[in-house]
Design a protein around this motif. Structure first.
Motif, short mmCIF file in Angstrom:
data_model
loop_
_atom_site.label_atom_id
_atom_site.label_comp_id
_atom_site.label_asym_id
_atom_site.label_seq_id
_atom_site.Cartn_x
_atom_site.Cartn_y
_atom_site.Cartn_z
N TYR A 1 -1.08 0.05 -26.92
CA TYR A 1 -2.31 0.60 -26.36
C TYR A 1 -2.27 0.56 -24.84
O TYR A 1 -1.67 -0.34 -24.24
CB TYR A 1 -3.53 -0.21 -26.84
N TYR B 1 -11.13 -1.49 -22.39
CA TYR B 1 -10.85 -0.54 -23.46
C TYR B 1 -9.37 -0.62 -23.87
O TYR B 1 -8.48 -0.67 -23.01
CB TYR B 1 -11.13 0.89 -23.01
N TYR C 1 -6.86 1.76 -25.53
CA TYR C 1 -6.84 3.21 -25.71
C TYR C 1 -5.53 3.63 -26.38
O TYR C 1 -4.45 3.22 -25.96
CB TYR C 1 -6.95 3.86 -24.33
N THR C 2 -5.62 4.43 -27.43
CA THR C 2 -4.42 4.75 -28.22
C THR C 2 -3.44 5.64 -27.47
O THR C 2 -2.24 5.58 -27.72
CB THR C 2 -4.81 5.45 -29.54
N GLU C 3 -3.91 6.46 -26.55
CA GLU C 3 -3.01 7.33 -25.78
C GLU C 3 -2.47 6.52 -24.59
O GLU C 3 -3.07 6.50 -23.51
CB GLU C 3 -3.75 8.57 -25.30
N TRP D 1 -11.94 11.81 -20.86
CA TRP D 1 -12.04 10.61 -21.68
C TRP D 1 -12.39 10.99 -23.12
O TRP D 1 -13.27 11.81 -23.36
CB TRP D 1 -13.11 9.69 -21.11
N ASP D 2 -11.68 10.39 -24.08
CA ASP D 2 -11.90 10.71 -25.49
C ASP D 2 -12.27 9.43 -26.23
O ASP D 2 -11.44 8.55 -26.44
CB ASP D 2 -10.61 11.30 -26.08
N ASP D 3 -13.54 9.32 -26.59
CA ASP D 3 -14.02 8.12 -27.27
C ASP D 3 -13.31 7.86 -28.59
O ASP D 3 -13.23 6.72 -29.05
CB ASP D 3 -15.53 8.21 -27.52
N THR D 4 -12.78 8.92 -29.22
CA THR D 4 -12.10 8.74 -30.50
C THR D 4 -10.77 8.01 -30.33
O THR D 4 -10.19 7.54 -31.31
CB THR D 4 -11.83 10.10 -31.19
N LYS D 5 -10.28 7.92 -29.09
CA LYS D 5 -9.03 7.23 -28.82
C LYS D 5 -9.25 5.77 -28.38
O LYS D 5 -8.30 5.08 -28.05
CB LYS D 5 -8.22 7.99 -27.76
N ALA E 1 -9.62 2.35 -29.44
CA ALA E 1 -9.40 1.58 -30.67
C ALA E 1 -10.25 0.31 -30.67
O ALA E 1 -10.62 -0.19 -31.73
CB ALA E 1 -7.92 1.23 -30.81
#
Length: 282
Positions: free
Chosen positions: A94, A108, A110-112, A122-126, A128
């Protein structure tokens, strides 16, 4: 003479083009590996320095997502699932992003994790996992940005983030007890069929105690009797033949041939037929 001078000029120009001057990186890269219980944790980040600058509220704005370091994104890798503030986080790698505040930080995972800087979008779905932690003032300047593993126990650690006169700690927990219980259960229940198969194959290939190899392969075949494996049966036939037990070797080879035929495995079909012919069964 002119040709010689021209050749030397071309050579010097080529050398100058290919030569690379090495200088120290302004924000040196660091890689830290830490064992927490039975979990391997790897941290990779670059370390900028203060250099007389005001950092938080100056170089880095309050309440704005920060890459938490310099250059490439700061990355952390967990070899097992962990929990962050009681929230589950799957094993993997992460990026660590933060949003520094005057009294608290948002952290945060973050998966990306590839790339540099904070994401343009920013992508809230990423995200984790996310945690808010208190920002603590420390009594001296930390010149160079530093991340540490603090307060180590058998099943937890604190990821300490320090720079200027600020410290924030992110506690994570590892499933050490569950991993130990699983290991104990596996050992106490005895070797698996695959363990027995591998051990018997090693003894067969290396001319070791064939009786012990037979005991192991017979047990492996019995353990998998509800879902017969033709490669186990093939090895059983070879071990029995090596032990001088031709009758049981033939029986095992016939079983292996039957299941190899169902699986349409031409290699095992051919090998079993060759052995049965050798042993006078075909």
């Amino acid at each position: 003479m002119k040709k010689i001078i021209l050749s030397l000029f071309v050579l010097a120009l080529t050398y100058a083009t290919n030569a690379q001057i090495e200088t120290p990186a302004p924000s040196p890269f660091q890689k830290v590996e830490q064992k927490v219980g039975l979990t391997d944790v790897t941290l990779e980040y670059s370390r900028p320095s203060m250099k007389g600058r005001v950092i938080f509220g100056g170089l880095e704005d309050f309440d704005k997502v920060w890459r938490t370091g310099a250059n490439a994104r700061t990355k952390i890798t967990f070899s097992s699932d962990v929990t962050i503030d009681g929230k589950p986080l799957k094993k993997g790698t992460y990026a660590i992003f933060t949003k520094p505040g005057k009294t608290s930080w948002d952290v945060y995972f973050y998966t990306e994790h590839k790339g540099s800087g904070a994401p343009r979008e920013w992508d809230d779905t990423k995200v984790a996992a996310q945690i808010r932690v208190t920002a603590q003032e420390i009594p001296m300047d930390i010149e160079t940005f530093t991340i540490t593993f603090d307060d180590l126990t058998k099943n937890s650690a604190v990821l300490g983030i320090m720079w200027e006169r600020t410290y924030v700690g992110v506690k994570f927990e590892t499933p050490t007890n569950a991993m130990v219980d699983k290991s104990i259960e596996k050992v106490m229940s005895g070797p698996s069929a695959q363990d027995l198969f591998s051990a018997s194959g090693y003894y067969l290939a290396n001319g070791k105690d064939i009786n012990k190899a037979q005991m192991w392969i017979d047990k492996a075949v019995k353990m998998t009797s509800e879902n017969p494996r033709f490669w186990y049966l093939r090895q059983q036939s070879l071990i029995h033949a090596k032990a001088g037990k031709t009758k049981s070797a033939i029986a095992a080879a016939k079983e292996s041939l039957k299941y190899a035929t169902v699986a349409k495995n031409a290699t095992y079909i051919k090998m079993n037929k060759a052995s049965l012919k050798e042993w006078g069964a075909m």
